[in-house]
Structures are given as structure tokens and as C-alpha cells.
Design an enzyme around this catalytic site. Structure first.
Site, PDB file in Angstrom:
ATOM      1  N   GLU A   1      -4.189 -13.415  -7.302  1.00 32.79           N
ATOM      2  CA  GLU A   1      -3.007 -13.086  -6.497  1.00 32.79           C
ATOM      3  C   GLU A   1      -2.682 -14.299  -5.623  1.00 32.79           C
ATOM      4  OE1 GLU A   1      -3.365 -10.608  -2.985  1.00 32.79           O
ATOM      5  OE2 GLU A   1      -1.579  -9.493  -3.601  1.00 32.79           O
TER       6      GLU A   1
ATOM      7  N   GLU B   1      -5.704  -0.095   0.481  1.00 29.18           N
ATOM      8  CA  GLU B   1      -4.529  -0.555  -0.280  1.00 29.18           C
ATOM      9  C   GLU B   1      -4.637  -2.071  -0.351  1.00 29.18           C
ATOM     10  OE1 GLU B   1      -2.361   1.438  -1.564  1.00 29.18           O
ATOM     11  OE2 GLU B   1      -2.400   3.296  -0.402  1.00 29.18           O
TER      12      GLU B   1
ATOM     13  N   CYS C   1       2.899  -7.235  -1.852  1.00 27.14           N
ATOM     14  CA  CYS C   1       1.822  -6.964  -2.806  1.00 27.14           C
ATOM     15  C   CYS C   1       2.372  -6.520  -4.155  1.00 27.14           C
ATOM     16  CB  CYS C   1       0.910  -5.887  -2.232  1.00 27.14           C
ATOM     17  SG  CYS C   1       1.812  -4.401  -1.776  1.00 27.14           S
TER      18      CYS C   1
ATOM     19  N   LYS D   1      -5.133  -1.924  14.513  1.00 31.01           N
ATOM     20  CA  LYS D   1      -5.440  -3.354  14.579  1.00 31.01           C
ATOM     21  C   LYS D   1      -4.433  -4.047  13.669  1.00 31.01           C
ATOM     22  CE  LYS D   1      -7.195  -6.719  13.328  1.00 31.01           C
ATOM     23  NZ  LYS D   1      -6.294  -7.855  13.012  1.00 31.01           N
TER      24      LYS D   1
HETATM   25  P1  NAD Z   1      -6.266  -9.670   5.132  1.00 29.26           P
HETATM   26  O1  NAD Z   1      -7.187  -8.853   4.309  1.00 29.26           O
HETATM   27  O2  NAD Z   1      -6.619 -11.063   5.432  1.00 29.26           O
HETATM   28  O3  NAD Z   1      -5.996  -8.981   6.548  1.00 29.26           O
HETATM   29  C1  NAD Z   1      -5.509  -7.661   6.667  1.00 29.26           C
HETATM   30  C2  NAD Z   1      -5.946  -7.081   7.990  1.00 29.26           C
HETATM   31  O4  NAD Z   1      -7.361  -6.930   7.982  1.00 29.26           O
HETATM   32  C3  NAD Z   1      -5.619  -7.963   9.195  1.00 29.26           C
HETATM   33  O5  NAD Z   1      -5.256  -7.144  10.269  1.00 29.26           O
HETATM   34  C4  NAD Z   1      -6.948  -8.652   9.473  1.00 29.26           C
HETATM   35  O6  NAD Z   1      -7.102  -9.067  10.795  1.00 29.26           O
HETATM   36  C5  NAD Z   1      -7.910  -7.535   9.139  1.00 29.26           C
HETATM   37  N1  NAD Z   1      -9.274  -7.982   8.787  1.00 29.26           N
HETATM   38  C6  NAD Z   1      -9.661  -9.162   8.257  1.00 29.26           C
HETATM   39  N2  NAD Z   1     -11.006  -9.176   8.092  1.00 29.26           N
HETATM   40  C7  NAD Z   1     -11.466  -7.975   8.501  1.00 29.26           C
HETATM   41  C8  NAD Z   1     -12.750  -7.374   8.562  1.00 29.26           C
HETATM   42  N3  NAD Z   1     -13.833  -8.008   8.155  1.00 29.26           N
HETATM   43  N4  NAD Z   1     -12.845  -6.120   9.035  1.00 29.26           N
HETATM   44  C9  NAD Z   1     -11.744  -5.450   9.427  1.00 29.26           C
HETATM   45  N5  NAD Z   1     -10.495  -5.965   9.419  1.00 29.26           N
HETATM   46  C10 NAD Z   1     -10.359  -7.205   8.936  1.00 29.26           C
HETATM   47  O7  NAD Z   1      -4.854  -9.573   4.389  1.00 29.26           O
HETATM   48  P2  NAD Z   1      -3.494 -10.291   4.786  1.00 29.26           P
HETATM   49  O8  NAD Z   1      -3.613 -11.739   4.425  1.00 29.26           O
HETATM   50  O9  NAD Z   1      -3.113  -9.895   6.161  1.00 29.26           O
HETATM   51  O10 NAD Z   1      -2.464  -9.557   3.800  1.00 29.26           O
HETATM   52  C11 NAD Z   1      -2.214  -9.981   2.494  1.00 29.26           C
HETATM   53  C12 NAD Z   1      -2.923  -9.084   1.511  1.00 29.26           C
HETATM   54  O11 NAD Z   1      -2.556  -7.730   1.724  1.00 29.26           O
HETATM   55  C13 NAD Z   1      -2.528  -9.395   0.081  1.00 29.26           C
HETATM   56  O12 NAD Z   1      -3.665  -9.386  -0.719  1.00 29.26           O
HETATM   57  C14 NAD Z   1      -1.619  -8.248  -0.287  1.00 29.26           C
HETATM   58  O13 NAD Z   1      -1.546  -7.958  -1.656  1.00 29.26           O
HETATM   59  C15 NAD Z   1      -2.228  -7.129   0.478  1.00 29.26           C
HETATM   60  N6  NAD Z   1      -1.284  -6.039   0.664  1.00 29.26           N
HETATM   61  C16 NAD Z   1      -1.477  -4.893  -0.047  1.00 29.26           C
HETATM   62  C17 NAD Z   1      -0.567  -3.856   0.066  1.00 29.26           C
HETATM   63  C18 NAD Z   1      -0.742  -2.572  -0.708  1.00 29.26           C
HETATM   64  O14 NAD Z   1      -0.058  -1.606  -0.391  1.00 29.26           O
HETATM   65  N7  NAD Z   1      -1.611  -2.513  -1.702  1.00 29.26           N
HETATM   66  C19 NAD Z   1       0.528  -3.987   0.922  1.00 29.26           C
HETATM   67  C20 NAD Z   1       0.683  -5.173   1.623  1.00 29.26           C
HETATM   68  C21 NAD Z   1      -0.234  -6.194   1.499  1.00 29.26           C
END
Ligand code: NAD
Length: 477
Positions: free
Chosen positions: A381, A244, A278, A169
């Protein structure tokens, strides 16, 4: 179109979402707004494919992964363009970072799986134990928007290498590269159902994948708040979980550095990919002896960074990913101002953007000083080009300040004093510490966060462990 059972298919309920270009603010394509029905179909296909794929010889799976890596290389320009158009990141960065590393993910696990071996123990000649390692089943892989293909393939490659089948997804904000990857999976001849892609929102599509009882493992990268929800939703099913999550990472600069040399590296760690990584260092801490000079030098450097059309090679930054994200970042700037922060540079749209980009989500890299340790910004963040800078007197104070955050993802230390660096690295409560470098990744090593930055580690054998179940067999002689 979703990619289910080796076919591109329309979403079952016929609903679509608009993808808006971060560069122009105009609609560029529509993507499926998938429902539970699509997830059910994808999981069913992955379940049917699992038996045969899990039995495939390791060398054969490795060959598939190498073939996919070759295809990514062959289509690197098209994939990089997709990332640039979806995320707004500079095209050169998409080529050198996102796409190069996506291919590397497949090559790395194609090789790693060939060399995995297990333990056997002899119990004084009375019994022999050995460990069997087996794929888990259907893996649910959920990815964010900032490094779309790179982070998705970081999950797909080890999952397939270990003999699992997958339902992915990707983020609804950046779906194009995953869609193109699905086409490359077909070209590679991957058996149908081994890799499925369901496009759409976190709710309902992602959430249903997490709750589907036929998916025993979830690997998620994204925000901490989403990670918390996923943990709750997965709990009744006792799923294997890797989370992550977000970060608020410190960049600690000690007084002994040749700071003129490191200023460009600190700026890169702060603002690469519009600060939407991140691991970006969003909290710069500089020893007080060099603080004023460092602030001046860094602001001058940041002021000179070009922001604009991501297709123009001379631009270091493109736009932020979406209107909603832009608004969120701008609202944090307002908080910073209210909290007494002084903007050294940035804080506004770049001037002189061409007419075609006037609706894009551009923001100049922003450096803010004079915010106290307890400021809300230092706990949050922002995930954009907004970075704070503060001074400290003694190194242990910098560590205390760095650790004063709900997050624990990464930190970078800049010093010539390696003895001190060892001590500080040990005291930092984060999953990765870089010393005199940033964003160097050795895929053999564990990667992940402490505290609100996540649960579990991926990378090298950690990924192979996560994507398999172990079984101990004891044989009495
Ligand atoms: P997000 O949590 O909004 O979305 C991430 C994914 O989760 C998307 O595909 C989204 O559709 C899905 N999602 C959202 N709600 C969900 C639910 N209830 N159940 C299942 N899936 C769901 O994050 P984002 O805005 O896409 O990404 C930014 C965040 O990701 C930042 O906080 C960043 O730090 C983090 N990030 C972390 C790493 C790491 O390796 N630690 C790497 C990249 C990004």
C-alpha cells in the site's frame, strides 16, 4: 490542549509537537504530546461519566447526536478549512466529503439507535428468553490522518449512541478538527467526561490507551503494521477490537465498457484526496482488447488534473500530508523504476507552483505501466498518488491478480455485463466490491476488510453490535 472532563487542559508533562503545514512546509501550530498521565486522567473522567450516560434515555442521547450534527453543519467552513490545512486536501472536497459525512455519521446513529430492537423467544410456553443490549463502558477510539473528522466521528457517534463514554486519540498529524469538535461538544451541552480527546503520538498516548485496563473496547483505523501491534497489546486484556486497516485495491475494467466515459471515474478512484484514501484503486487492470487505448486516454486525463493550492477550486489535488509521507511515496517510485515500470505520467513535482508553495509536499498524479504481477509495488500500500496499470486476457485472471495481495479491503469493477459482475464480485476476496461506481457508502451496510485489511465490520447494526454487549436472559414460567 487536550479535552478531558469537559475542560481544555494542557498536557500533564508540558510536552508539545509541531504541526507542519503540508502546503507550505512551515509550522502552523503546536499540539500536546500527551503521556500516560493524560490518558489515565481521560479514562478516569470517562469512567466517572459512564454510569449516568449509560442510563440516559435513548431519545435524549439521540437528541445530543442530532445537536452535534447541526453544530458541525453550522461550523462546516471552519472545520473544512482545518482539514485542508492539516491534510492538504482540496477545500471543496473537505466540505463535500469529510465534513458533510461527519455530520451524517451523527444523524445516522441518532436515528439508528431509536429503531434498534432485540430478539425474544418462547420455549413452548415453558420459558421465555430475551436479549438485553448494554453499553460496553469506556471506548478507546484511534483514528488516522487521511479523513480525520469523518473517520473519528464514524466511531464517536455509534459509541455515544449506544451509551458508552469515549477517549479519542486522533492522529498527531491532523488534530485540529477533533479539537474543534471538542468545542462543539461543549456547546451542545454534552455532559463532562462523556467525550474526551487526548492528542499526541501513537507511542505513548495511543499505545497506553490500548493497554489501559479500564478501556474494554478499542476501535482503530490506521495502518496494518499498527493494527498488528494493537492486536498484540490488547490481547492480554481480552478487549473488544475493531481494526480497519490498509488496502491495495484493484480497479478492474472489462472490454465491454464505454471506456471514454469511465476514464474520469477511474482517475477519481485513483487520485481523490491525493490517493490518500484506504479505498483508492491503486492497481488498475484493463482487459487487453482496450488496454492501449485506455492507457492513452487515462494518461491524457490524469495529465490534465491540476495540482496545487488546495484552496483554489480548480485544483483536483493538494500536497501529500507530510515530508515523511512524501519521502515514502517517492521511495516507492524509485522501486517501481528499478523494477522496470514505465511512468506514463507524473512522477515529479508539478511545475510552476507559486513561491509560497515551494516547500509544500506536492507530487503530480502518477501512472505506471509494465510492472509484473510479482512486483513489490503490487503487494504494497503506497497510500499516495501512485497507481499501476496492467492488462489481462480473461476476467478470472483479473480476479486472481486482484486477490494476489496481503490486503482485502475493496475493489471496483467496470462492465456492462452484470451477470459476469455478480460472479467476479463473489470471487474477489475483499470487504467491498463496487460495480460501475466507487466510494458510494450506505451507512446501513457492513464496512471492513478481509485478510490484512482488518478484523470486524462497522456500519449500521454492525456498529451498534460492536459498541454494545449482549446478554441473554432466560425466564422459566
Ligand atoms: P497509523 O497506523 O500510522 O496511525 C493511525 C493512528 O494510530 C494514529 O492516531 C496514530 O497515532 C495511532 N498509533 C500509531 N501507533 C500506535 C500504537 N502503537 N498504539 C496505538 N495507536 C497507535 O496510520 P496513518 O498513517 O495515520 O493512516 C494511514 C493508514 O490508515 C493507511 O494504511 C490506510 O489504508 C489506513 N486507513 C484505513 C481505513 C479503513 O477504513 N480500512 C481508513 C482510513 C485509513
Amino acid at each position: 490542549m487536550n479535552f478531558i472532563d469537559g475542560q481544555f487542559v494542557a498536557p500533564a508533562e508540558g510536552r508539545y509537537l509541531d504541526k507542519i503545514s503540508p502546503i507550505t512546509g512551515a509550522k502552523i501550530y503546536a499540539l500536546p504530546d500527551s503521556s500516560e498521565v493524560d490518558v489515565v486522567m481521560a479514562v478516569k473522567s470517562a469512567q466517572s461519566a459512564f454510569g449516568e450516560w449509560a442510563q440516559t434515555k435513548v431519545a435524549e442521547r439521540s437528541a445530543f447526536l442530532n445537536k452535534i450534527a447541526d453544530l458541525i453543519d453550522a461550523h462546516a467552513d471552519e472545520l473544512a478549512m482545518a482539514e485542508t490545512q492539516d491534510v492538504g486536501k482540496p477545500l471543496e472536497l473537505a466540505k463535500s466529503l469529510d465534513i458533510a459525512r461527519a455530520a451524517l455519521n451523527f444523524r445516522f446513529f441518532a436515528s439508528a439507535i431509536l429503531h434498534k430492537h432485540e430478539m425474544a423467544t418462547d420455549m413452548d410456553g415453558k420459558a421465555l428468553n430475551y436479549v438485553l443490549r448494554q453499553p460496553v463502558g469506556v471506548a478507546g477510539l484511534i483514528a488516522p490522518w487521511n479523513l480525520p473528522l469523518y473517520l473519528l466521528t464514524w466511531k464517536i457517534a455509534p459509541a455515544l449512541a449506544c451509551g458508552n463514554t469515549v477517549v479519542c486519540k486522533p492522529s498527531e498529524i491532523t488534530s485540529k478538527s477533533a479539537f474543534l469538535l471538542a468545542g462543539l461538544m461543549c456547546t451542545a451541552g454534552l455532559p463532562k467526561g462523556v467525550c474526551n480527546m487526548v492528542f499526541g503520538k501513537g507511542e505513548p498516548a495511543g499505545s497506553y490507551l490500548v493497554r489501559h485496563p479500564g478501556v474494554p473496547l478499542i476501535s482503530f483505523t490506521g495502518g496494518t503494521a499498527t493494527g498488528e501491534k494493537i492486536q498484540v497489546q490488547a490481547a492480554p486484556y481480552f478487549k473488544k477490537l475493531s481494526l480497519e486497516l490498509g488496502g491495495k485495491n484493484a480497479t478492474i475494467v472489462l472490454k465491454d465498457v464505454d471506456f471514454k466515459k469511465i476514464v474520469p471515474q477511474v482517475a477519481r478512484a485513483s487520485f481523490l484526496n491525493q490517493g490518500e484514501i484506504c479505498l483508492c484503486g491503486s492497481k488498475i487492470l484493463v482487459q487487453e482488447d482496450i488496454y492501449e487505448e485506455f492507457c492513452t486516454e487515462l494518461s491524457q486525463h490524469v495529465e490534465a488534473l491540476r495540482v496545487g493550492d488546495p484552496l483554489d477550486k480548480t485544483n483536483f489535488m493538494g500536497p501529500l500530508v507530510s515530508q515523511a509521507h512524501y519521502d515514502k511515496v517517492m521511495s516507492w517510485l524509485e522501486v517501481a523504476k528499478k523494477e522496470g515500470g514505465k511512468i506514463l505520467t507524473g512522477g515529479a513535482r508539478p511545475s510552476g507552483l507559486p513561491e509560497a508553495l515551494k516547500n509544500g509536499y506536492f507530487l503530480r498524479p502518477t501512472l505506471i505501466r509494465d510492472l509484473t504481477n510479482c512486483s513489490e509495488i503490487h503487494q504494497t500500500e503506497i497510500f499516495g498518488p501512485v497507481v499501476t496499470i496492467n492488462s489481462f486476457k480473461y476476467p478470472h485472471e483479473a480476479v486472481k491478480w486482484a486477490n494476489n495481495s496481503p490486503y482485502g479491503l475493496a475493489a471496483s469493477l467496470w462492465t456492462k455485463n452484470l451477470n459476469l459482475a455478480h460472479k467476479l464480485a463473489a470471487d474477489l476476496k475483499v470487504g467491498t466490491v463496487w460495480v460501475n461506481t466507487w466510494l458510494q457508502r450506505d451507512l446501513r451496510l457492513p464496512f471492513g476488510g478481509m485478510k490484512a485489511s482488518g478484523i470486524g465490520r462497522e456500519g449500521g447494526t454492525h456498529s451498534l453490535d460492536f459498541f454494545t454487549d449482549t446478554k441473554t436472559v432466560c425466564i422459566q414460567f
